[in-house]
Design an enzyme around this catalytic site. Structure first.
Site, PDB file in Angstrom:
ATOM      1  N   ARG A 124     -66.427  41.796   7.644  1.00 35.98           N
ATOM      2  CA  ARG A 124     -66.058  43.200   7.456  1.00 35.98           C
ATOM      3  C   ARG A 124     -64.611  43.490   7.824  1.00 35.98           C
ATOM      4  O   ARG A 124     -63.952  44.324   7.195  1.00 35.98           O
ATOM      5  CB  ARG A 124     -66.996  44.090   8.280  1.00 35.98           C
ATOM      6  CG  ARG A 124     -68.402  44.199   7.732  1.00 35.98           C
ATOM      7  CD  ARG A 124     -69.367  44.741   8.759  1.00 35.98           C
ATOM      8  NE  ARG A 124     -69.582  43.795   9.852  1.00 35.98           N
ATOM      9  CZ  ARG A 124     -70.368  44.027  10.900  1.00 35.98           C
ATOM     10  NH1 ARG A 124     -70.999  45.185  11.000  1.00 35.98           N
ATOM     11  NH2 ARG A 124     -70.526  43.122  11.840  1.00 35.98           N
ATOM     12  N   TYR A 132     -83.098  32.988   3.074  1.00 35.52           N
ATOM     13  CA  TYR A 132     -82.979  32.371   1.758  1.00 35.52           C
ATOM     14  C   TYR A 132     -83.932  31.162   1.734  1.00 35.52           C
ATOM     15  O   TYR A 132     -84.648  30.917   2.700  1.00 35.52           O
ATOM     16  CB  TYR A 132     -81.530  31.973   1.499  1.00 35.52           C
ATOM     17  CG  TYR A 132     -80.644  33.133   1.093  1.00 35.52           C
ATOM     18  CD1 TYR A 132     -80.659  34.345   1.792  1.00 35.52           C
ATOM     19  CD2 TYR A 132     -79.773  33.039   0.014  1.00 35.52           C
ATOM     20  CE1 TYR A 132     -79.855  35.412   1.413  1.00 35.52           C
ATOM     21  CE2 TYR A 132     -78.963  34.100  -0.359  1.00 35.52           C
ATOM     22  CZ  TYR A 132     -79.007  35.285   0.341  1.00 35.52           C
ATOM     23  OH  TYR A 132     -78.215  36.341  -0.034  1.00 35.52           O
ATOM     24  N   GLN A 134     -70.109  29.147  -1.305  1.00 35.21           N
ATOM     25  CA  GLN A 134     -71.397  29.211  -0.625  1.00 35.21           C
ATOM     26  C   GLN A 134     -72.483  28.913  -1.667  1.00 35.21           C
ATOM     27  O   GLN A 134     -72.713  29.706  -2.567  1.00 35.21           O
ATOM     28  CB  GLN A 134     -71.632  30.575   0.004  1.00 35.21           C
ATOM     29  CG  GLN A 134     -72.916  30.630   0.840  1.00 35.21           C
ATOM     30  CD  GLN A 134     -73.246  32.035   1.299  1.00 35.21           C
ATOM     31  OE1 GLN A 134     -73.609  32.887   0.496  1.00 35.21           O
ATOM     32  NE2 GLN A 134     -73.115  32.278   2.591  1.00 35.21           N
TER      33      GLN A 134
END
Length: 407
Positions: A350, A173, A103
């Site tokens: 998760r 971001y 990423q």
């Protein structure tokens, strides 16, 4: 999709030029295992666990393109001095049978300038709740430099053996901050209309694709909506996605949502770990988080499987390019429904943090669902070694980092 047999989520699939052993993706979630900005054995082991656990593609997060683009100082900046460690990690993942994505991004206003030792950048000048500094408005020269940094990072990751580059265009971001009208108040060619606000993301995607060609797959993570007033709406995000598809620079889009800066729980859903997050912050921020204003920052949204699905289906109907569904995917039937809905890949976060071997167990029939309880107490552990505290309350040995300098 009527009359069409959905693909098997556990069968091999193609992502751009890359062949994956199945359609499952370990989503990018910061690992907290690079205390000196270098790849560590612990970081490699973190990804090896899910690779050996059957995932098709694991995503390393977060790989910054510039020092001021880190969210805090304990992150890897893709550069010649980190290339060998990245290559070592790619080799290990390949030996385990999975593919590896990086990423790649610039944190923009989500960066902690005090921790990084250099002021953060954003579309427009704004105060930082993280560093208690002013975030500087990026100049055109900054944006040209950062675009070149994306290109250099892409080349380094290709040389290191990575299979996929995921361009981070979500969560407030840098690129996402340009897209959001509430964060981008510019009057120049980078602000105003959606086309102008989308310019940076499209420029980066084009520059990266021109650099790497067909050597790797190039994807982007975008928000189906930012979840705050002044953020990107679903309608605008759909327009932006259509621009990216028309540009032809990307092999897939990963559909996320929320803002790390303005509304993080919009992405995570479930319980809000207010006290646990407050404990990681300096005294002033810790006090603020315990006030009603601070508690509104960590809102609670009920958890449900595939909680972005309704919005994501609008993208599936409007676009022809491959899409990755993300957001609360824990069950086999949810994964199968994703395939039936026309999504090409499913991304999990998760669920794999709690059970790194979940994909293998689902594929073999030994399980039909993960056991993550979505308490979200894993979120604050990004500063001390990201982990599920339900099963592993102690940080990894030697990892006790903090986003704020301590005198």
């Amino acid at each position: 999709m009527a009359g069409v047999t959905p693909p098997d989520v556990f069968a091999p699939a193609t992502l751009g030029p890359v062949r994956l052993r199945n359609r499952t993706v370990k989503a990018a979630t910061f690992e907290g295992r690079a205390p000196h900005g270098q790849v560590t054995d612990e970081l490699i082991d973190y990804h090896l666990a899910v690779a050996r656990g059957g995932v098709g593609l694991t995503t390393v997060a977060y790989l910054a393109v510039a020092p001021e683009g880190r969210t805090h100082r304990e992150q890897v900046v893709v550069a010649p001095d980190t290339r060998d460690g990245l290559a070592r990690m790619a080799d290990a993942i390949h030996e385990a049978g999975a593919a590896i994505a990086g990423q790649v991004g610039h944190a923009g206003p989500v960066a902690n300038g005090r921790s990084n030792g250099v002021h953060a950048l954003a579309a427009s000048r704004m105060p930082s709740p993280l560093s208690m500094q002013m975030i500087r408005s990026a100049t055109s020269a900054d944006l040209a430099r950062i675009t070149r940094a994306y290109v250099a990072a892409a080349r380094t990751l290709v040389d290191a053996g990575f299979d996929v580059l995921e361009l981070h265009m979500a969560h407030s971001y840098l690129i996402s901050s340009f897209l959001a009208p509430g964060l981008n108040r510019r009057k120049d060619e980078w602000g105003g209309s959606l086309e102008a606000r989308a310019r940076l993301g499209r420029q980066v995607a084009r520059a990266v694709r021109d650099e790497v060609g067909s050597a790797v797959a190039v994807t982007a993570k975008i928000s189906v909506s930012d979840g705050f007033k002044g953020g990107v709406t679903t309608d605008e995000s759909l327009e932006y996605a259509a621009m990216l598809e028309a540009d032809g620079c990307l092999d897939a889009l990963q559909l996320s949502g929320g803002s790390s800066l303005m509304n993080p729980m919009y992405l995570f859903r479930g319980e809000a770990p207010v006290s646990e997050f407050a404990a990681t912050m300096p005294a002033m921020v810790r006090f603020g988080m315990r006030t009603p204003v601070g508690r509104r920052f960590l809102k609670e949204y009920p958890f449900e499987e595939a909680y972005f699905r309704e919005k994501q289906l609008r993208f599936r109907a409007a676009l022809s390019m491959p899409l990755m569904q993300l957001g609360g995917i824990n069950r086999l039937d949810t994964m199968e429904r994703s395939m039936a809905d026309g999504f090409e890949f499913v991304a999990m976060g998760r669920a794999l943090l709690r059970e790194p071997d979940l994909v293998k167990r689902l594929a073999s029939g030994r399980a039909t669902a993960g056991v993550c309880i979505h308490c979200n107490r894993c979120m604050p552990t990004i500063y001390s070694g990201t982990r599920c505290v339900v099963i592993d309350p102690a940080p990894p040995p030697g990892f006790g980092g903090h986003p704020f300098p301590r005198d």
